[in-house]
Design a protein around this motif. Sequence first.
Motif, PDB file in Angstrom:
ATOM      1  N   ASP A 131      22.730  30.798 -14.459  1.00  0.00           N
ATOM      2  CA  ASP A 131      23.543  29.584 -14.659  1.00  0.00           C
ATOM      3  C   ASP A 131      23.664  29.282 -16.146  1.00  0.00           C
ATOM      4  OD1 ASP A 131      21.818  28.115 -11.849  1.00  0.00           O
ATOM      5  OD2 ASP A 131      23.696  29.255 -11.870  1.00  0.00           O
ATOM      6  N   ASN A 134      26.091  31.622 -17.757  1.00  0.00           N
ATOM      7  CA  ASN A 134      27.489  31.301 -17.468  1.00  0.00           C
ATOM      8  C   ASN A 134      27.900  29.927 -17.979  1.00  0.00           C
ATOM      9  OD1 ASN A 134      27.956  33.754 -16.105  1.00  0.00           O
ATOM     10  ND2 ASN A 134      26.983  32.941 -14.263  1.00  0.00           N
ATOM     11  N   GLY A 135      27.009  29.248 -18.675  1.00  0.00           N
ATOM     12  CA  GLY A 135      27.355  27.938 -19.225  1.00  0.00           C
ATOM     13  C   GLY A 135      27.603  26.885 -18.165  1.00  0.00           C
ATOM     14  N   VAL A 136      26.906  27.000 -17.054  1.00  0.00           N
ATOM     15  CA  VAL A 136      27.085  26.046 -15.965  1.00  0.00           C
ATOM     16  C   VAL A 136      26.383  24.736 -16.304  1.00  0.00           C
ATOM     17  CG1 VAL A 136      26.571  25.583 -13.534  1.00  0.00           C
ATOM     18  CG2 VAL A 136      27.275  27.868 -14.251  1.00  0.00           C
ATOM     19  N   GLY A 137      27.028  23.622 -15.962  1.00  0.00           N
ATOM     20  CA  GLY A 137      26.438  22.315 -16.203  1.00  0.00           C
ATOM     21  C   GLY A 137      26.942  21.708 -17.491  1.00  0.00           C
ATOM     22  N   ALA A 138      27.045  20.400 -17.489  1.00  0.00           N
ATOM     23  CA  ALA A 138      27.610  19.694 -18.632  1.00  0.00           C
ATOM     24  C   ALA A 138      26.909  19.974 -19.956  1.00  0.00           C
ATOM     25  CB  ALA A 138      27.633  18.192 -18.346  1.00  0.00           C
TER      26      ALA A 138
ATOM     27  N   ASP B 111      31.646  20.772 -13.136  1.00  0.00           N
ATOM     28  CA  ASP B 111      31.819  20.279 -14.495  1.00  0.00           C
ATOM     29  C   ASP B 111      33.047  20.854 -15.176  1.00  0.00           C
ATOM     30  OD1 ASP B 111      30.229  22.605 -16.488  1.00  0.00           O
ATOM     31  OD2 ASP B 111      30.006  22.657 -14.305  1.00  0.00           O
ATOM     32  N   THR B 112      33.452  22.024 -14.811  1.00  0.00           N
ATOM     33  CA  THR B 112      34.673  22.584 -15.402  1.00  0.00           C
ATOM     34  C   THR B 112      35.502  23.174 -14.267  1.00  0.00           C
ATOM     35  OG1 THR B 112      33.564  24.685 -15.786  1.00  0.00           O
ATOM     36  CG2 THR B 112      33.598  23.126 -17.604  1.00  0.00           C
ATOM     37  N   ARG B 114      35.956  25.711 -12.520  1.00  0.00           N
ATOM     38  CA  ARG B 114      35.425  27.020 -12.128  1.00  0.00           C
ATOM     39  C   ARG B 114      35.823  27.358 -10.705  1.00  0.00           C
ATOM     40  NH1 ARG B 114      31.050  28.580 -15.391  1.00  0.00           N
ATOM     41  NH2 ARG B 114      30.357  26.934 -16.788  1.00  0.00           N
ATOM     42  N   CYS B 117      31.173  27.185  -7.794  1.00  0.00           N
ATOM     43  CA  CYS B 117      30.292  26.131  -8.299  1.00  0.00           C
ATOM     44  C   CYS B 117      28.869  26.616  -8.517  1.00  0.00           C
ATOM     45  CB  CYS B 117      30.287  24.927  -7.354  1.00  0.00           C
ATOM     46  SG  CYS B 117      29.976  25.318  -5.619  1.00  0.00           S
ATOM     47  N   LEU B 137      23.608  23.816  -7.019  1.00  0.00           N
ATOM     48  CA  LEU B 137      24.634  23.371  -7.966  1.00  0.00           C
ATOM     49  C   LEU B 137      25.893  22.849  -7.277  1.00  0.00           C
ATOM     50  CD1 LEU B 137      24.379  26.228 -10.618  1.00  0.00           C
ATOM     51  CD2 LEU B 137      23.351  23.956 -10.697  1.00  0.00           C
TER      52      LEU B 137
END
Lengths: 207, 219
Positions: A131, A134-138, B111-112, B114, B117, B137
């Motif tokens: 995660d 992949n730059g997941v999350g704010a 958040d973006t 995608r 998720c 997530l």
Amino acid sequence: MLRLRSFAATFAAACCLAAAGTASGYHTRFVADNCNYAAPTPTSYITRDGSTTVALRARFEGYQWGGGCWNDNDRDDSPGDPVETPGTGGEGGDCSGFTFKVWRESESTSNAGFYQWGMFRFVHGPYVAADFKNGVGAPNVTASKSSLIRMDAFASSGHIGMIYAKNADGSDQIIEAKGEAYGTNIWTRTYRGSSSYGGVRRTGWSS
Amino acid sequence: MILMLLLAAVSCSLDDERAPTTLMDGSAARVVPVTLDGVEEPTVLTRARIVRVGKLERGSAAAECLGGRARGSWVSGVAVERMGVTSESVTLRETSGRALHACDDSPGDRDTDRRWCGGAYGVLIAGRLRDPRLSILCSTGDGTLLGFVWIQPGAATRYVAVEQSGFVEVYETAGGLPVRVSTTTHVDLEHSSAAFSVSEHDASGSLLRTYELRAVVAG
């Protein structure tokens, strides 16, 4: 649990399975005796120096899959944890949990704010290494490896380590929770040159 | 008047006990073709599609899971695309046989912009996962957290049944790969964990085993 009809011939073993592992005989009381679930302290800013200090408190403190918490006594108080077994209650974080705590992130993936977690606060956070990669999350953004600086990180599908410093030859000193056999420490690594690793940065550093 | 009230009460009761009739993509949910021994709640059969990695259709879930990454080199064999009531997933195995990859999706916000998720990466030791690779997530359309894990079914297992809120979601084994399942019940954000109430059944529906799988986000 599923409501069961009475059944005659089929044998059903009701069992409670923890995440797969072979740790049936191994358990420590480090988490039970020392750690808590206290709320984090919101903070208005974070600095790379400050996060480095947070990270160094975990150095030498061991590694726990799915962890964690630690006590900064420069000793792994629960050595020999079985590999990839979260229920053993040992000291330390795993690579992604360690990064989550050092980067002072929120458990909510939509929140990029800053939260100070105590050493003894048992928390992992919602992200695994992939995660972060992949730059997941704010709070997490991918970044070119060439742009990474101290307290940014290299992440692969299965691991993440943060830049601690640069060696004189330009190679990276990485602070990371490496594994049960290695604990949490600083090593020179070649993640920057590995195609398996990408760059990731926590958003919002003040300095 | 009393009869009308009684009919209304019965109707409400029947509605409460009906399983969802559509999957996340709007397609009709199928009925489980056998009676699952021991499962009393309404059931929904999810959809599983086996696709060959070397022949992925453009726009397919597996193709979108692989995204821009090179195909045919690091993953091979089959991929399993799954569609549930509030979840979608793809599972692939690396050519080396050393790891699995999953892409997870749900109707909820992210958040973006995608396609997926969440997802997972799981190291295989002697062909098996040590950890079910929980991801929390994703969320449903109303913001309820979803937990995803891999279930490694027994050799005789044909159906994996996972308790949901008011019904049971049923997954068929496919492609020789672990089964990526989801739940909205017992997902704990504070502890980065989830618990899954699972039963496994053979092709005739006979109960093989039932258990609670507790998993944490790790690695």
